[in-house]
Design a protein around this motif. Structure first.
Motif, short mmCIF file in Angstrom:
data_model
loop_
_atom_site.label_atom_id
_atom_site.label_comp_id
_atom_site.label_asym_id
_atom_site.label_seq_id
_atom_site.Cartn_x
_atom_site.Cartn_y
_atom_site.Cartn_z
N LEU A 29 -9.00 -13.99 6.57
CA LEU A 29 -7.82 -13.34 7.13
C LEU A 29 -7.91 -11.81 7.09
O LEU A 29 -7.50 -11.14 8.04
CB LEU A 29 -6.55 -13.81 6.42
CG LEU A 29 -6.17 -15.27 6.70
CD1 LEU A 29 -4.98 -15.67 5.83
CD2 LEU A 29 -5.86 -15.46 8.15
N TYR A 30 -8.43 -11.26 6.01
CA TYR A 30 -8.54 -9.80 5.94
C TYR A 30 -9.55 -9.30 6.97
O TYR A 30 -9.30 -8.29 7.64
CB TYR A 30 -8.94 -9.35 4.53
CG TYR A 30 -9.04 -7.84 4.42
CD1 TYR A 30 -7.91 -7.04 4.52
CD2 TYR A 30 -10.27 -7.22 4.23
CE1 TYR A 30 -7.99 -5.67 4.44
CE2 TYR A 30 -10.35 -5.84 4.14
CZ TYR A 30 -9.22 -5.06 4.24
OH TYR A 30 -9.31 -3.70 4.16
N ASP A 31 -10.65 -10.01 7.14
CA ASP A 31 -11.64 -9.62 8.16
C ASP A 31 -11.01 -9.67 9.55
O ASP A 31 -11.25 -8.79 10.38
CB ASP A 31 -12.85 -10.55 8.11
CG ASP A 31 -13.63 -10.42 6.81
OD1 ASP A 31 -13.57 -9.35 6.17
OD2 ASP A 31 -14.28 -11.41 6.43
N ARG A 32 -10.20 -10.69 9.80
CA ARG A 32 -9.52 -10.80 11.09
C ARG A 32 -8.51 -9.66 11.28
O ARG A 32 -8.35 -9.13 12.38
CB ARG A 32 -8.86 -12.16 11.23
CG ARG A 32 -9.91 -13.26 11.36
CD ARG A 32 -9.38 -14.65 11.28
NE ARG A 32 -8.17 -14.87 12.04
CZ ARG A 32 -7.39 -15.93 11.89
NH1 ARG A 32 -7.71 -16.87 11.02
NH2 ARG A 32 -6.31 -16.06 12.60
N TRP A 53 -3.40 -8.19 1.02
CA TRP A 53 -3.02 -9.44 0.38
C TRP A 53 -1.65 -9.33 -0.27
O TRP A 53 -0.88 -10.29 -0.27
CB TRP A 53 -4.08 -9.90 -0.62
CG TRP A 53 -5.29 -10.44 0.09
CD1 TRP A 53 -6.53 -9.88 0.12
CD2 TRP A 53 -5.37 -11.62 0.89
NE1 TRP A 53 -7.37 -10.64 0.89
CE2 TRP A 53 -6.69 -11.72 1.37
CE3 TRP A 53 -4.45 -12.60 1.25
CZ2 TRP A 53 -7.11 -12.77 2.19
CZ3 TRP A 53 -4.88 -13.64 2.06
CH2 TRP A 53 -6.19 -13.72 2.52
N ARG A 54 -1.33 -8.17 -0.82
CA ARG A 54 0.01 -7.99 -1.40
C ARG A 54 1.09 -8.06 -0.31
O ARG A 54 2.12 -8.70 -0.49
CB ARG A 54 0.11 -6.65 -2.13
CG ARG A 54 -0.56 -6.69 -3.47
CD ARG A 54 -0.34 -5.41 -4.23
NE ARG A 54 -0.98 -5.50 -5.52
CZ ARG A 54 -1.19 -4.48 -6.31
NH1 ARG A 54 -0.80 -3.27 -5.95
NH2 ARG A 54 -1.79 -4.64 -7.47
N ALA A 55 0.84 -7.40 0.82
CA ALA A 55 1.81 -7.42 1.92
C ALA A 55 1.94 -8.83 2.49
O ALA A 55 3.06 -9.29 2.80
CB ALA A 55 1.38 -6.44 3.01
N GLN A 60 5.17 -13.76 3.00
CA GLN A 60 5.31 -15.21 2.88
C GLN A 60 6.42 -15.59 1.90
O GLN A 60 7.13 -16.57 2.11
CB GLN A 60 4.00 -15.84 2.43
CG GLN A 60 2.95 -15.87 3.51
CD GLN A 60 1.65 -16.47 3.05
OE1 GLN A 60 1.31 -16.40 1.87
NE2 GLN A 60 0.92 -17.06 3.97
N GLU A 61 6.58 -14.81 0.85
CA GLU A 61 7.63 -15.10 -0.12
C GLU A 61 9.02 -14.84 0.46
O GLU A 61 9.97 -15.55 0.17
CB GLU A 61 7.44 -14.26 -1.38
CG GLU A 61 6.22 -14.64 -2.19
CD GLU A 61 6.29 -16.05 -2.74
OE1 GLU A 61 7.38 -16.48 -3.14
OE2 GLU A 61 5.25 -16.72 -2.77
N SER A 62 9.15 -13.81 1.29
CA SER A 62 10.45 -13.48 1.86
C SER A 62 10.76 -14.25 3.14
O SER A 62 11.89 -14.25 3.60
CB SER A 62 10.56 -11.98 2.11
OG SER A 62 9.61 -11.58 3.07
N ASN A 63 9.77 -14.89 3.72
CA ASN A 63 9.95 -15.67 4.94
C ASN A 63 9.30 -17.05 4.77
O ASN A 63 8.26 -17.33 5.38
CB ASN A 63 9.29 -14.96 6.14
CG ASN A 63 9.92 -13.63 6.40
OD1 ASN A 63 11.05 -13.56 6.82
ND2 ASN A 63 9.19 -12.56 6.13
#
Length: 69
Positions: A29-32, A53-55, A60-63
């Protein structure tokens, strides 16, 4: 002389399997994200991998949405 050809074909299959597995578990995902950032022409530098990854986790936690885990 089939040895190097078989070895090269096996290595190519292993690389393809590795790429597929990274996609399945989300490790790519980061590469993408970097590829998207580069193609989109943003005027700011991309997030570091840690920031990304933090963002992503915070989003994901808030949505919460349906996902397997």
């Amino acid at each position: 002389m089939a040895g190097p050809t078989v070895a090269a074909a096996t290595l190519a299959r292993l690389r393809a399997l590795h790429g597929w597995w990274r996609g399945v578990i989300g490790a790519d995902l980061y590469d993408r994200y970097l590829d998207h950032h580069r193609r989109s022409g943003h005027d700011h530098p991309p997030m570091t991998e840690r920031e990304y990854w933090r963002a992503r986790t915070a989003y994901q936690e808030s949505n919460p949405q349906g996902r397997c885990c």
